[in-house]
Design a protein around this motif. Structure first.
Motif, short mmCIF file in Angstrom:
data_model
loop_
_atom_site.label_atom_id
_atom_site.label_comp_id
_atom_site.label_asym_id
_atom_site.label_seq_id
_atom_site.Cartn_x
_atom_site.Cartn_y
_atom_site.Cartn_z
N GLU A 102 -2.22 3.95 -5.65
CA GLU A 102 -2.31 3.37 -4.29
C GLU A 102 -1.37 2.25 -4.01
O GLU A 102 -1.36 1.78 -2.98
CB GLU A 102 -3.72 2.68 -4.18
N THR B 106 6.31 4.14 -6.89
CA THR B 106 4.94 4.02 -7.18
C THR B 106 4.78 3.16 -8.57
O THR B 106 5.55 2.90 -9.44
CB THR B 106 4.20 5.28 -7.73
N VAL C 143 0.11 -4.39 5.11
CA VAL C 143 0.42 -3.40 4.11
C VAL C 143 0.72 -3.93 2.83
O VAL C 143 0.72 -3.35 1.69
CB VAL C 143 1.34 -2.14 4.47
N GLU D 206 0.82 -1.39 0.02
CA GLU D 206 -0.08 -0.08 -0.09
C GLU D 206 0.83 1.22 0.06
O GLU D 206 1.97 1.21 0.86
CB GLU D 206 -0.79 -0.02 1.34
N ASN D 207 0.63 2.12 -0.85
CA ASN D 207 1.45 3.42 -0.80
C ASN D 207 0.98 4.73 0.23
O ASN D 207 0.07 5.22 -0.01
CB ASN D 207 1.09 4.07 -2.47
N GLN D 208 1.59 4.24 1.33
CA GLN D 208 1.13 5.10 2.63
C GLN D 208 2.48 5.18 3.31
O GLN D 208 3.59 4.44 3.01
CB GLN D 208 0.16 4.16 3.39
N ALA D 209 2.55 6.31 4.37
CA ALA D 209 3.64 6.40 5.27
C ALA D 209 4.13 5.23 6.06
O ALA D 209 3.25 4.24 6.42
CB ALA D 209 3.27 7.65 6.30
N ASN D 210 5.31 5.19 6.30
CA ASN D 210 5.88 4.12 7.04
C ASN D 210 5.87 2.67 6.50
O ASN D 210 6.58 1.77 7.25
CB ASN D 210 5.33 4.30 8.55
N VAL D 211 5.47 2.61 5.26
CA VAL D 211 5.67 1.26 4.70
C VAL D 211 6.96 0.70 4.67
O VAL D 211 7.45 -0.43 4.96
CB VAL D 211 4.63 1.04 3.49
N SER E 283 2.80 0.81 -4.26
CA SER E 283 4.15 0.93 -4.64
C SER E 283 4.90 -0.48 -4.76
O SER E 283 4.31 -1.36 -4.31
CB SER E 283 4.64 1.78 -3.42
#
Length: 169
Positions: free
Chosen positions: A44, A39, A71, A12-17, A46
């Motif tokens: 959405e 990405t 994630v 998932e393309n989100q912080a802290n992954v 990565s």
């Protein structure tokens, strides 16, 4: 026997992954040799490409453990014989009128590009397999290499039936 492994992880393309994935490797005692993130065609999702040394047991362990992270959408091994791998190298080499053309000959042989040139240095861009970049740097060793920057390995499978990120839930 340890060998170089390359795995591709869709997350998932989100912080802290990235931190979560990298720390999982560290907690399990794996040293990451190369790591790239970008990405995909789906904003959405990565792709994380990780290069490390391990054996079949350690590979199975890290894939199993990584897959458990919520994630992570998909993870798979990029097989050496069925994948393409590339890395980008930027290298700054000190030069003057006496050696500029000699360096350019090496750049041309390796199909690199001089992307910046001044009276005192040149910056060269080269893309290719890690071994090609290593060979290029080895050829430049007799010159004054000022700075080196490498992206790390990224890879993609040649197969058409590999994960379609648009179909990931």
């Amino acid at each position: 026997m340890k060998r170089r492994e390359v795995i591709s992880i869709f997350v998932e393309n989100q912080a802290n992954v990235l931190t979560r994935v990298a720390s999982l490797f560290g907690r399990r005692g794996f040293n990451i040799d190369s790591l790239t993130v970008s990405t995909t065609n789906d904003p959405e999702i990565s792709r994380i490409t990780v290069v490390f040394n391990g054996n079949e047991q350690s590979l199975a362990q890290i894939i199993t453990q990584t897959r458990k992270l919520e994630v992570v959408k998909d993870i798979f091994l990029l097989e050496k014989d069925n994948s393409l791998f590339r890395e980008l190298l930027l290298v700054k080499v000190a030069c003057d009128k006496t050696n500029r053309s000699l360096i350019k000959e090496i750049v041309d042989i390796y199909r690199g590009r001089i992307i910046s040139l001044s009276k005192t240095c040149m910056i060269i861009e080269l893309t290719g397999a890690t071994e090609k970049l290593d060979g290029f740097l080895n050829m430049l060793n007799c010159y004054d290499i000022v700075e080196v920057c490498r992206t790390g390995v990224t890879g993609i499978s040649r197969d058409a039936d590999v994960t379609d990120v648009s179909s990931i839930d």
